[in-house]
Structure formats: structure tokens, C-alpha cells
Design a protein around this motif. Structure first.
Motif, mmCIF file in Angstrom:
data_model
loop_
_atom_site.group_PDB
_atom_site.id
_atom_site.type_symbol
_atom_site.label_atom_id
_atom_site.label_comp_id
_atom_site.label_asym_id
_atom_site.label_seq_id
_atom_site.Cartn_x
_atom_site.Cartn_y
_atom_site.Cartn_z
ATOM 1 N N SER A 86 3.589 2.376 -7.548
ATOM 2 C CA SER A 86 3.521 0.924 -7.354
ATOM 3 C C SER A 86 4.858 0.267 -7.702
ATOM 4 N N LEU A 87 5.472 0.690 -8.809
ATOM 5 C CA LEU A 87 6.759 0.113 -9.209
ATOM 6 C C LEU A 87 7.859 0.489 -8.225
ATOM 7 N N ALA A 88 7.822 1.743 -7.729
ATOM 8 C CA ALA A 88 8.871 2.193 -6.817
ATOM 9 C C ALA A 88 8.858 1.386 -5.527
ATOM 10 N N PHE A 89 7.644 1.093 -5.018
ATOM 11 C CA PHE A 89 7.573 0.375 -3.736
ATOM 12 C C PHE A 89 7.612 -1.137 -3.896
ATOM 13 N N SER A 90 7.647 -1.587 -5.170
ATOM 14 C CA SER A 90 7.897 -3.019 -5.383
ATOM 15 C C SER A 90 9.404 -3.293 -5.392
ATOM 16 N N GLN A 91 10.203 -2.204 -5.492
ATOM 17 C CA GLN A 91 11.657 -2.331 -5.408
ATOM 18 C C GLN A 91 12.110 -2.158 -3.955
ATOM 19 N N PRO A 94 15.631 2.445 -1.604
ATOM 20 C CA PRO A 94 14.991 3.580 -0.923
ATOM 21 C C PRO A 94 15.153 4.898 -1.677
ATOM 22 N N LYS A 95 16.278 5.024 -2.428
ATOM 23 C CA LYS A 95 16.495 6.282 -3.138
ATOM 24 C C LYS A 95 15.464 6.438 -4.253
ATOM 25 N N ASN A 96 15.195 5.354 -4.967
ATOM 26 C CA ASN A 96 14.165 5.399 -6.010
ATOM 27 C C ASN A 96 12.787 5.728 -5.403
ATOM 28 N N GLN A 97 12.497 5.134 -4.251
ATOM 29 C CA GLN A 97 11.209 5.392 -3.597
ATOM 30 C C GLN A 97 11.074 6.873 -3.213
ATOM 31 N N ALA A 98 12.133 7.407 -2.625
ATOM 32 C CA ALA A 98 12.091 8.805 -2.182
ATOM 33 C C ALA A 98 11.928 9.743 -3.374
ATOM 34 N N GLU A 99 12.722 9.499 -4.456
ATOM 35 C CA GLU A 99 12.667 10.386 -5.606
ATOM 36 C C GLU A 99 11.341 10.255 -6.365
ATOM 37 N N ALA A 100 10.782 9.026 -6.382
ATOM 38 C CA ALA A 100 9.472 8.844 -7.025
ATOM 39 C C ALA A 100 8.423 9.690 -6.311
ATOM 40 N N LEU A 101 8.473 9.713 -4.972
ATOM 41 C CA LEU A 101 7.527 10.529 -4.197
ATOM 42 C C LEU A 101 7.772 12.020 -4.435
ATOM 43 N N GLY A 120 -5.311 4.847 -3.012
ATOM 44 C CA GLY A 120 -4.090 4.113 -3.349
ATOM 45 C C GLY A 120 -2.844 4.837 -2.886
ATOM 46 N N PHE A 121 -2.826 6.158 -3.049
ATOM 47 C CA PHE A 121 -1.648 6.917 -2.635
ATOM 48 C C PHE A 121 -1.498 6.912 -1.122
ATOM 49 N N ILE A 122 -2.590 7.016 -0.441
ATOM 50 C CA ILE A 122 -2.505 7.060 1.025
ATOM 51 C C ILE A 122 -1.913 5.758 1.556
ATOM 52 N N ASN A 123 -2.332 4.636 0.970
ATOM 53 C CA ASN A 123 -1.756 3.352 1.413
ATOM 54 C C ASN A 123 -0.254 3.313 1.175
ATOM 55 N N ASN A 124 0.188 3.804 -0.010
ATOM 56 C CA ASN A 124 1.625 3.819 -0.294
ATOM 57 C C ASN A 124 2.364 4.819 0.591
ATOM 58 N N VAL A 125 1.713 5.964 0.871
ATOM 59 C CA VAL A 125 2.346 6.951 1.738
ATOM 60 C C VAL A 125 2.509 6.381 3.143
ATOM 61 N N LYS A 126 1.515 5.634 3.607
ATOM 62 C CA LYS A 126 1.640 4.999 4.933
ATOM 63 C C LYS A 126 2.806 4.019 4.962
ATOM 64 N N THR A 127 2.983 3.306 3.831
ATOM 65 C CA THR A 127 4.137 2.392 3.740
ATOM 66 C C THR A 127 5.438 3.187 3.815
ATOM 67 N N ALA A 128 5.451 4.333 3.099
ATOM 68 C CA ALA A 128 6.662 5.164 3.084
ATOM 69 C C ALA A 128 6.940 5.748 4.464
ATOM 70 N N LEU A 129 5.895 6.120 5.188
ATOM 71 C CA LEU A 129 6.103 6.688 6.526
ATOM 72 C C LEU A 129 6.679 5.669 7.492
ATOM 73 N N GLY A 130 6.456 4.407 7.186
ATOM 74 C CA GLY A 130 7.003 3.356 8.055
ATOM 75 C C GLY A 130 8.368 2.866 7.606
ATOM 76 N N VAL A 136 13.061 8.541 2.631
ATOM 77 C CA VAL A 136 11.742 8.093 2.169
ATOM 78 C C VAL A 136 10.648 8.730 3.033
ATOM 79 N N ARG A 137 10.868 8.747 4.349
ATOM 80 C CA ARG A 137 9.867 9.340 5.251
ATOM 81 C C ARG A 137 9.717 10.843 4.967
ATOM 82 N N THR A 138 10.872 11.514 4.753
ATOM 83 C CA THR A 138 10.822 12.954 4.478
ATOM 84 C C THR A 138 10.066 13.241 3.188
ATOM 85 N N ALA A 139 10.328 12.424 2.141
ATOM 86 C CA ALA A 139 9.629 12.604 0.862
ATOM 87 C C ALA A 139 8.131 12.359 1.022
#
Length: 1194
Positions: A86-91, A94-101, A120-130, A136-139
Motif C-alpha cells: 500500500s505504501l509503495a503504490f501510494s508513492q 517506480p523503482k520502490n514499487q518494483a523492489e517492494a513487489l 488486496g494483492f490482486i488489486n495492487n498487482v493489476k495496478t502494477a501491470l498497468g 514494475v510490470r516485470t516485478a
């Protein structure tokens, strides 16, 4: 530690500190505090934001991830991971998001998947895939790969909406993980607790997890789309329309993708298609069921009983492709539901019981594959064991092999001791073989799976909950101690129990002989579900030879032999078709011994048994014939006790050949055949037996003609003239022809039969028999006179010999028409007395198609006179009419004694209502009223209302056309009959539930009969005639109020139309019908909600087609036009413009004069009030209907 909060508070400067060395040290300290100190979620909240901010840092990222791992051990991974993501995707980094995943993917491998908030994870993963950043998409895809290890194929369902290019990358990642197992977790605060959990606890947790994952899928409710039209399409007679319906269902499920378990009537419709004669549609249905399994998920469990086991039944199909499709569907269902529900109850054992080698080998192979994967199985699996043992000795080699393969898998769950104990119930020869196989199976018995169940929802869902496991041993003990022993014996027949001659036995001849001897102790009939119905359909469709011949040809014998091969024990069939007649006698003896024990299977094979006996009727061996007749007497006695009714298919293939033997030269044979014919009337309508006997009178065998004529006389004495088919006149003309026969016995039999008719209907017999030659007529008259002279001695003879029970029709008519005559003690009666004595030696059987009047017959003090009738005085219109009560004790108890055959009893009593004899009709009406006046018994009349009303109407017509015109009849007797009829119908139409069963056509005839009675001037000449008419008026009002409002309104419209068409019709009649319609119109505001307006408007439309507006105005009276107009205006006033929605049943609505009229009225709805003149008409018409007969009382 005490200082942890202070130290944690200092870490708020993490994000401001830019020195890498210092930062790394601080991150390390956070990790140490989390590992060693008392680190809470409050402490974690303070540092998590800073840690996530540094997780993507090149130099500090490693330490940040270590700190996050330490916090996860202290606070649990599910909570920590949720905060981190949640914190990673509130920032926006992208590097923090990828490494958090990436950290989360690794942490899942270390901590395991338990407790993860998948949604909850699936919703965040869908955000990451977009995300636009490829890292971020690769992670995100890498994280999905790890989640796939734990969730399996269902995970992909959450991402079906993604772009094809992205789906390709996800699929590639999933393919990498195929075949891999998730690593064992070695971190987490719950690990120690998990280690000490028992095995059942682990499985329960996994099962819940799998179900939770599937519950997250958004599901569509398609129940509203399973319409009645779609269901009727699937069940249509045309296979192309059925296919269209299935195509629509497939498209519906495909479009919804994930569906809720509530699918309306679809399961029943698909179940029917699994038995479709068109194999293409069966395969399409199986494909839809596979599709449904994927779409519905674990909730599919609730459909296992209704749809799952029918899928299993398809495994018995003869086509390989169909069986393969059924197995694929079965596996798809099992993948979603697990094995638990499949093994519970008796459904699985019922499938193994079926006598189908394909089905047995497929099910046993499936069980051999699935049972080793289970750690526990339902104790109900024990129910299947006897059928597995039967399969071990099956004549089909593939079935035997599959049963041997399945034996170790059954043993791993049930235990060696229980299975050996179950084998103890087998025959000695079979037991030795089975125990030997159990010893071999014990050596190769697979071990149960290890405690850590395999990951993946498909396997975890097969586990057994702890509560269920706790109850398991108790239930298994119950099964072992006796429940198992009794269940297979409840139906007395185990499929294949009589098989096994070519099984896995010893090779020595002695052993084989012993086995054959033991087989004879097993069931002789094999219960094959729906086999008789299938044979019936095949014969009707002429796929096989119809059982109809003068002498049996070889092809008939061979056909019967093939049909019996699947339903009879092999040894018994060999005996039945042996050349030695002694073998036939022994086989019939065994069938007699086993009849009671194998009752259900005997009935199931009844058509084949009766056909085989018809072949024996053509044998010349008297010993076999007498044994056949002995069996048939016991058989029909048993069928009568079981309330079985012989079908047309069974009767037509047996009765004509039985009647051939009634002309046998030996008296003992003829006597037995006559006894069987008498018993036959208990299980087959006497009127249909009458038809077969009439055919028998055309035989060239004079003895057969004479015996058939004698039996016809017995039937007429027992059941009255209603038994004569097709009509009494036609039947009696054919019987009377035999009075001129050359053979003396035939002449006497024909004369006795006509005398029997005379005893029932008196002088009317001379009209029925038509023109006879002078010689024949003189013989008949002489015989009737002789019977009259002998009649006084008859009652004494009855007391001494107590012959067959007297029948009400004969008893009453003889007393009424010829007081000095009771019965004619002819040779016919003597024969009946002999038959009665013969029947007394056999088990007592309640008559199925006649009343049991033993109690009435024996009570001579009371039955010597007819019931006293209670006199009615209807001084007031609304005073209820009471039916005369019969002063006979035995009327009501008969309905209790014959509760098992109540429908047959009611049918007989109703048939007596229409009797030509007044006293017989009164007796019947009294018994019906006895039922109607008792609340607990009135329901017995349900389903017989139309039948009763038709019989009553027939009696009303008989009174109107015959009795009223007969000056010899006492009018007081006619008044009593009228009172009984009206009282009965008042009782009936006081019971709203029964009254509403009357159909439109019957109500039309009823209203016609009642109005005709009201207008009959001859009624006024009877004493209390006006009182009778007031009673009829009260009945008319009751009928209008209590009947189904749609049916009665429709009946009145049709009756009015018919009365106006008939030029000879009375104007008064039409006026009374219209008065009834006005009364119905008056109460429309209260009743309109219960009326089918579409039907009423269709009747009005038909009325207006016959009487257009112009033609209606040309009638002498304008009341019909105003009546119709008022009806339509009232409907428009109550329904408004919506009345136009009720024209659905009218074809070519645009051409309908009715629609034009309704549109005009609806357009001026504000002026729908009834005109003053119409009001005046209505006011006059609303008076009670009976007033039209008494104008002076107005």
C-alpha cells in the motif's frame, strides 16, 4: 525491550539522512530491534514508510528488505506485506514499487502463503501491470508466478480482462512454474504452531484457503436468464431445437465466465439431456457441464447429487467417445469439488449396482486413480464393497481386472479386517476367492499421503474436516457391525450376484460344480432399472417383434431368450429353455419359492415372465401346465397385495393366450384358468378383460366359447353393465348370437349370460340384444321364466354356501324391479360358487375394482331394506340442504379398510352414481357424501371431481329423459334421487379446494343441466317441487361463488353463445344464463385478480366472431348485447388501458372486433360509468337467480 519505542521514534529521521553508511547502519538497527526486541505493529507503523522509501535504493535496498523481513517475522507477513504494498503504490517512485513487489515475491517463498489477503494483492498487482515502467510490470508478473505456486490455475481467472500481449507474458510465467511445488516455509511467527497441528487441522486450513480464493471471483447470477422458454427448448421433441437450447446455455455461461451456483431449472434440463437418444447432444451437454464446473467453482458441490452422478451414469455408454467425454467431465467436476461428496451416501454404490460392464470398469478405474490421493475417506465407502466383490466375479474380464486394481485402494481407507469381515457374507466358494485376492491386495496396498498435503486447491479440497473425521470411526464401526450387512439386502437383489461361472475360481471340476450349486442359492432375477420401459418402447417402435402370434415361431423364442439373458440368473435361463420338461417344473418351483423374497425384481421382469408362460400354454405336457397355473395364481395374488396394475403392454402379451387355455379339455385346468381370470380383475380393469373374453367367444373351440360366455356373465354380475365394452348394446348383440349355436354348452352359456344381464337391467335386455329368431327368443324367455321360478330358494343357498360376495348393482336392481326375485341359481351361479370356494383356499386378496361389501352382506337385519332418507324442508332460500344419511354401519369403514386402494374404490362408487337403477345411484351418492362431509377424507376425492360431476350429469339426463317420462316410477323416488344429487353437489361446492378442480367444460354442462332442471315444468308437479327448485337455485349460487372464477365465467360465455345459436333454445334459458353472468360481473372487483383475463377475452372474441355487433342487435332481446357490453366496460374500468395487454391468446388481433371496442372504451376511460339504463338493467338482474322462476315474489 523498554527502549524500543524511543529508538523507533528516532528512526523518523531515516528519510532525511543522506549518508549511505549511516543509513545502512540505521536500517540494520531496525532489523535487529524487530528480531530481538518486543516489536509491535505500532512500532512498525513508525518505520515502514521510511523503509519502503529506501527499498529501491541501490546501496540501502538490501538492508531495507532485511528490515522488512524482520518486521514480517515480528508482525506476520500478511499484515506487513499489505502495508508495504500500500505504501509503495501510494508513492510515485517506480523503482520502490518494483523492489517492494520483488521483496514480497521472495518473502512469500520464505513465509508461505497462509493468511495472505489475496484480493488486496490482486488489486495492487493489476495496478502494477498497468504501470508505464517495464520494471514494475516485470516485478508484478514475477510475483504472480510465485502466487501461482500456491493458488494454481484459478489465479489466471482474475486477469482474463487484461490485454492479450500482457496475458501472453503472464501465461509464459505460469508455464515456468508448471510442475513445481512451493518451497517449504522457514520463517514466520506461526511456524511453531503449525508444526504441532494435527494432520486434519492442516487440511481444513488449506481447504478453507482454496475456497476463499475462489470466493474472491466476481460471479454473475444467471438464474433470471434460465427462462421457461429456454428450458422448454432444451426439452423439445425436435433434436435441432434441443441443440439450439444447449447452444444458448453454452453461450450464456461463456459470456458470464464466473457464475453463481443458483441456475434455476437448468440442472434438471441438462440431466434429461444426458439420457438423450442423440449422442451428439449428450456430448454437447457434457461439454456444457465441464464449462459449468470451471465457471461455478467449488460451489458446484451442491449439484453433485442432481447432476454429478448422472454424469457418472453416462460412463456406461457403448460409444468410446461418449465415455471419454463423460470421464473428462467427471474429472473437471472432481477438480472443483474434491472427492468427499462423491463418496458420501449410497449414490456411488447405486452406480456400481447397475448391470453395465462399461460403467463398472470406468468407475472402478476412476476410484483406483483417486482414492490413493486421499488421506481420509468417508466411511460410506464401505457400502460399495459388496459390489466391488461382485465385480471380482463378473463375467466381463475388464470389469474383473478393474475391480482387482481398485481393491488395494479401498483397503487403504477401510482396513484389511473390515474388508475380510465383509467377505464373510459371501457364499463359501466366492468367499475363498475374494479372501485370496484380499491377501494379495494387502501386500500392494498403497500408503496414505504424508501429513503435509500437496499444495493447490484441487487437492486440498478433497480433505476431510476435523469434525467429520471425529465422527468417522463411530460411523465406520456402525457399518462394520451390521449396517453394511443389511443395506445390500434391502432390495433383495444384487446385480450380478447370480453371475460368476467363468470367474477366477479353482480349476478342479469339483470346485466348479460346487460354485454352480452355490450360484443357485443367489438371486434368480436381476433388477435392471428402466429395462421394462425400454422393452416396451422398442416393441411399440417395432424395433423388435410384437408379441402376437397364433403359434410361437423360433424368432419369438430367440428374442425372448435374448431379452431374459440380462435379467435372469444364467442357470435359471438354462433351466427354462431346457428340452426336458422336468427342468421347467423345477425352475418354476424355484420361482415360486423366491417370489416373496425377490418381489421387486419379479415385478421388474414381469413382462418377460408372462411371455415365457405364454410359450408354455402351447405345450402339451399337463404337469408343466399345472405348475404354470399354480405359479400364476400366486403371482397375481402377490401383485394384488402390492397394488400393482398390469400395463397394456403386459396384458396384451399374456391375456389372449391365457384365454386359449380356458377351453382346455381337462376340468381342473379350466377351473384354475377361471380362477386366474377372476384374480386378473384385481390388477387389470374388468372392462378390458371383458374385451379379451369377447374375442375368445369367436374361437372355433366350443369349450372356449362356452367358458368365455360364462365368464362374461360373471363380470356383468360383479361389475354391472358398465363393464360391457365398447357398448352394452353391441356386446349383447354378439353374445345373443351364440344362443343359436350348434353346441349345447355354448347355447346354455349364452342364455345364462343374457339372464345375468336381465338380473341387472330387467326388461331393457330385450332392447339391447336386438332381433333374435323366434326359436332363440322363445328359448331365452323360457330360461328367464325358469330362473324366476327357482329364485325363492336362492337366499337359503347363499346362507349355506356363502358364495362370492354380492354386488350392489345386482342386489338392488333385483329387489327394485322384481320384488319376488332375488337371484337366479343357474349353472352360471353354481360355477361362481365353485370359483369362490377355490379362491378361499388361496390367500385373501382385496378386490381392486369393486367395493368390499362383506359387512353389509352379513348384516341381514339392516341391509334388508334401503337406507331411510332424511326429509328436507327448505322454508328459506339460504337454509342448507342436508343429504339423506344411509342407515348402514358399514359405509364409512369401507373407506378406511380400503385406504390402500381408495382411488379404485372411489372410481367404482362414482360409476354407480350414473346407474340406471335409482336405488343403486342413491346408495353411491350416500357413500360419496359420507366422504365429502368428513374433512380428513374429503381430500380423497381430489382428482375425481370432473369424473364425479360427469356421472352426476349423466344421472340428471337419465332422470330428465327417462325416469320423469316413466309413469310406472314413483315420483317420490325421483325426488329422493334429486335431493341426493343436489345435496352431494352442495357438499362438494362448499369445499373450495375441490370445487376449483372442476374444469370449464364440465362446469358448462353442469350449469346447462341445473338451468334445464329449473325450467322443467314437470318438477312442479312433484310434491315439494318448488322446494327442490329453490335448492337448485342455492346450488347455482354456490357454484358461481366457489368454482374457479376463470372456468365458470368462461363456461357461462360459451353456454350463452350456444343457447343463442340454437334456434329451438328457450329464451328463458338464455335469460337465466345472462342472470348468472350479471352476478359474476357484479363481483368482478373482488374476483378479477384470480381470473385469467387472456382466456376470458379469447372467449369474448370467439363470441363476437359468431355474433358480430350487427347480428347481436338483430336478436329479439337486446339483453345479450348489453350483457357483453357491461362485461367489457367493467373489465376496462377495473384494468384501464392494461386490458389491451391481455389479448395474447387471440390470433390476428388487428382483425378482432374486440380489440377495436376495447381501444375505444379505453380511450374514453373517463366516461366508463355505466349508463342509467344499464344500471337499471343491472339492478334488476342482481336479484337472486331463482326469482326468475317466481315473478310474483318480486
Amino acid at each position: 525491550m523498554p527502549g524500543s519505542r524511543q529508538n523507533a521514534g528516532q528512526e523518523t529521521r531515516l528519510e532525511r539522512d543522506q549518508l549511505p553508511g549511516v543509513m545502512q547502519m540505521k536500517l540494520h538497527i531496525v532489523g535487529v530491534i524487530a528480531q530481538k526486541g518486543s516489536f509491535s505493529k505500532t512500532s512498525a507503523f513508525v518505520v515502514l514508510d521510511g523503509l519502503v522509501d529506501k527499498v529501491g535504493d541501490v546501496k540501502c535496498g538490501g538492508k531495507a528488505k532485511e528490515a522488512l523481513t524482520a518486521i514480517s517475522e515480528a508482525c506476520s507477513l500478511p499484515w506487513t506485506a499489505e502495508q508495504v504494498v500500500s505504501l509503495a503504490f501510494s508513492q510515485k517512485n517506480p523503482k520502490n514499487q518494483a523492489e517492494a513487489l520483488n521483496w514480497l515475491a521472495n518473502a512469500m517463498k520464505e513465509f508461505g502463503f497462509s493468511g495472505i489477503n489475496v484480493k488486496g494483492f490482486i488489486n495492487n498487482v493489476k495496478t502494477a501491470l498497468g504501470a508505464t515502467n517495464p520494471a514494475v510490470r516485470t516485478a508484478a508478473i514475477a510475483l504472480l508466478g510465485v502466487m501461482y505456486l500456491y493458488m494454481g490455475a484459478p489465479l489466471r481467472m482474475f486477469f482474463e480482462d487484461e490485454k492479450p500481449a500482457l496475458l501472453t507474458q503472464i501465461d509464459a510465467e505460469f508455464n515456468k512454474m508448471q510442475g513445481q511445488s512451493p518451497p517449504n516455509s522457514f520463517r514466520g511467527s506461526t511456524r511453531k504452531g503449525m508444526e504441532i497441528e494435527d494432520e486434519d487441522g492442516e487440511e481444513v486450513e488449506e481447504e478453507g484457503g482454496a475456497s476463499d480464493i475462489m470466493d474472491l471471483l466476481p460471479r454473475t447470477d444467471i438464474s433470471d436468464k434460465i427462462t421457461s422458454d429456454l428450458v422448454s427448448k432444451i426439452g423439445d421433441k425436435n433434436w435441432k431445437i434441443r441443440k439450439e437450447g444447449l447452444d444458448e446455455v453454452a453461450a450464456l455461461i461463456s459470456e458470464a465466465r464466473f457464475i453463481q451456483p443458483n441456475v434455476g431449472e437448468l440442472p434438471n434440463s441438462l440431466k434429461a439431456r444426458l439420457c438423450d437418444s442423440n449422442k451428439i447432444l449428450v456430448q454437447q451437454t457434457l461439454s456444457i457441464l465441464q464449462q459449468m464446473a470451471t465457471a461455478m467453482g467449488p460451489a458446484l458441490k451442491q449439484h453433485i447429487k442432481n447432476l454429478g452422478f448422472p454424469i457418472m451414469t453416462v460412463l456406461g455408454d457403448s460409444k468410446n467417445t461418449v465415455r471419454a467425454a463423460a470421464m473428462a467431465t467427471l474429472n473437471a467436476w472432481e477438480e472443483q469439488t474434491g472427492m468427499k461428496e462423491w463418496l458420501e451416501g449410497e449414490d456411488l454404490s447405486e452406480e456400481l449396482r447397475r448391470e453395465n460392464p462399461f460403467l463398472k470398469q470406468e468407475i472402478l478405474g476412476w476410484l483406483a486413480e483417486k482414492l490413493p490421493t486421499l488421506r481420509t475417506a468417508s466411511p460410506d465407502l464401505m457400502i460399495c464393497v459388496p459390489y466391488v466383490y461382485t465385480c471380482l466375479e463378473d463375467r466381463n474380464g475388464d470389469v474383473r481386472k478393474k475391480a482387482q486394481d481398485a481393491l488395494p485402494t479401498f483397503m487403504m481407507h477401510l482396513g484389511y479386517e473390515k474388508m475380510v469381515k465383509a467377505a464373510g457374507k459371501l457364499k463359501p466358494a466366492s468367499k475363498d476367492q475374494v479372501v485370496g485376492m484380499l491377501e494379495k491386495a494387502r501386500a500392494v496396498m498403497p500408503a496414505k499421503p504424508a501429513a503435509p498435503a500437496k499444495a493447490g486447491p484441487s487437492k486440498s479440497s478433497t480433505s476431510t474436516p476435523a469434525g467429520r473425521a471425529a465422527n468417522g470411526p463411530a460411523k465406520a464401526q456402525c457399518e462394520d457391525s451390521g449396517a453394511f450387512e443389511t443395506k445390500p439386502e434391502t432390495k433383495r437383489v444384487k446385480p450380478g450376484a447370480a453371475k460368476g461361472k467363468g470367474g477366477i475360481g479353482k480349476k478342479t471340476p469339483v470346485k466348479i460344480s460346487a460354485k454352480e450349486e452355490e450360484d443357485r442359492c443367489g438371486p434368480i432375477f436381476i433388477l435392471v432399472p428402466n429395462a421394462k420401459e425400454q422393452r416396451m418402447k422398442e416393441e411399440k417402435a417395432l424395433k423388435i417383434l410384437k408379441w402376437n402370434f397364433m403359434t410361437p415361431r423360433d424368432e419369438y423364442v430367440e428374442q425372448l431368450k435374448v431379452q431374459m439373458s440380462t435379467c435372469l440368473a444364467r442357470w435359471l435361463q438354462d433351466e427354462l429353455y431346457h428340452f426336458d420338461f422336468q427342468r421347467h417344473v423345477k425352475a418354476i418351483g424355484v420361482m415360486i419359492e423366491r417370489m416373496e423374497d425377490e418381489m421387486e425384481a419379479t415385478i421388474n421382469c414381469l413382462d418377460l415372465i408372462l411371455k415365457w408362460f405364454t410359450l408354455r400354454f402351447f405345450d402339451t405336457n399337463t404337469t408343466v401346465l399345472m405348475k404354470v397355473l399354480e405359479y400364476l395364481k400366486l403371482l397375481f395374488s402377490m401383485l394384488s397385495r402390492e397394488n400393482y396394475h398390469l400395463s397394456e403392454y403386459e396384458a396384451t402379451s399374456f391375456v389372449p393366450y391365457l384365454i386359449l387355455k380356458v377351453g382346455e379339455s381337462k376340468d381342473v385346468v379350466r377351473k384354475d384358468v377361471r380362477a386366474i381370470l377372476t384374480m386378473l380383475c384385481n390388477v387389470y380393469p374388468a372392462s378390458k378383460v371383458f374385451t379379451f373374453l369377447m374375442d375368445g367367444t369367436k374361437s372355433k373351440n366350443s369349450k372356449q366359447r362356452a367358458e368365455c360366455l360364462d365368464e362374461l356373465g360373471c363380470l356383468i354380475e360383479s361389475y354391472g353393465m358398465n363393464v360391457c365394452q365398447p357398448t352394452p348394446a353391441k356386446s349383447l348383440k354378439e353374445i345373443a348370437i351364440h344362443i343359436g349355436d350348434r353346441d349345447t354348452s355354448v347355447r346354455n352359456a349364452a342364455l345364462n349370460t343374457v339372464v345375468a344381464v336381465y338380473n341387472v337391467c330387467g326388461d331393457q335386455v330385450f332392447k339391447l340384444i336386438g332381433n333374435l329368431s323366434e326359436k332363440d327368443m322363445s328359448m331365452l324367455e323360457e330360461r328367464i321364466k325358469r330362473s324366476a321360478k327357482k329364485s325363492p330358494a336362492a337366499p337359503v343357498k347363499q346362507v349355506e354356501e356363502k358364495p362370492q360376495r354380492a354386488q350392489p348393482g345386482n342386489h338392488n336392481s333385483s329387489q327394485t324391479r322384481r320384488a319376488p326375485q332375488d337371484e337366479v341359481p343357474t349353472k352360471l351361479n353354481q360355477a361362481r360358487a365353485q370359483n369362490a370356494r377355490a379362491e378361499q383356499s388361496s390367500p385373501s386378496v382385496p378386490k381392486e375394482f369393486q367395493l368390499d361389501l362383506d359387512m353389509i352382506e352379513n348384516d341381514h337385519t339392516r341391509v334388508s331394506e334401503l337406507p331411510d332418507l332424511v326429509q328436507h324442508k327448505l322454508d328459506e332460500l339460504l337454509e342448507p340442504v342436508t343429504i339423506p344419511e344411509p342407515k348402514i354401519r358399514a359405509v364409512s369403514p369401507h373407506f378406511d379398510d380400503l385406504h390402500n386402494s381408495i382411488a379404485s374404490t372411489i372410481n367404482f362408487v362414482i360409476s354407480q352414481v350414473a346407474s340406471g337403477d335409482i336405488n343403486t345411484s342413491i346408495q353411491a351418492l350416500a357413500q360419496v357424501d359420507e366422504v365429502l362431509r368428513q374433512e380428513d377424507k374429503a381430500e380423497a376425492m381430489s382428482g375425481h371431481i370432473d369424473q364425479f360431476l360427469i356421472a352426476t350429469l349423466m344421472q340428471l339426463r337419465l332422470i330428465y329423459n327417462t325416469h320423469m317420462a316413466d309413469d310406472r316410477l314413483d315420483k317420490a323416488e325421483i325426488f329422493k334421487l334429486y335431493s341426493c344429487i343436489i345435496g352431494n353437489m352442495l357438499s362438494l361446492f362448499s369445499l373450495e379446494g375441490l370445487a376449483r378442480e372442476a374444469s370449464m367444460g364440465v362446469l358448462k354442462d353442469l350449469m346447462h343441466g341445473l338451468i334445464t332442471l329449473m325450467l322443467d315444468s314437470r318438477v312442479e308437479d312433484i310434491e315439494d317441487g318448488q322446494q327442490l327448485i329453490r335448492s337448485v337455485n342455492l346450488l347455482v349460487v354456490r357454484v358461481l361463488e366457489k368454482s374457479d372464477q376463470t372456468n365458470i365465467l368462461s363456461a357461462l360465455l360459451v353456454l350463452l353463445q350456444d343457447s343463442l345459436i340454437t334456434t329451438a333454445g328457450s329464451l328463458k334459458f338464455s335469460e337465466l344464463v345472462m342472470k348468472c353472468l350479471w352476478r359474476m360481473i357484479r363481483f368482478l372487483p373482488e374476483t378479477i385478480d384470480s381470473i385469467n383475463l387472456d382466456r376470458i377475452l379469447l372467449d369474448v372474441h370467439n363470441f363476437m366472431k359468431v355474433f358480430p355487433k350487427e347480428k347481436l342487435k338483430q336478436l329479439k332481446s337486446d339483453v345479450p348485447h348489453r350483457t357483453l357490453k357491461t362485461l367489457l366496460h367493467t373489465l376496462c374500468r377495473l384494468r384501464g388501458v392494461k386490458i389491451l395487454d391481455h389479448l395474447s391468446m387471440i390470433e390476428n388481433r388487428n382483425e378482432s372486433e374486440l380489440e377495436t371496442h376495447l381501444r375505444r372504451v379505453a380511450k374514453h376511460s373517463s366516461d366508463l360509468s355505466i349508463t342509467k339504463s344499464d344500471k337499471g338493467t343491472e339492478k334488476g338482474a342482481m336479484r337472486t337467480v331463482w326469482m326468475i322462476r317466481y315473478p310474483k315474489q318480486k
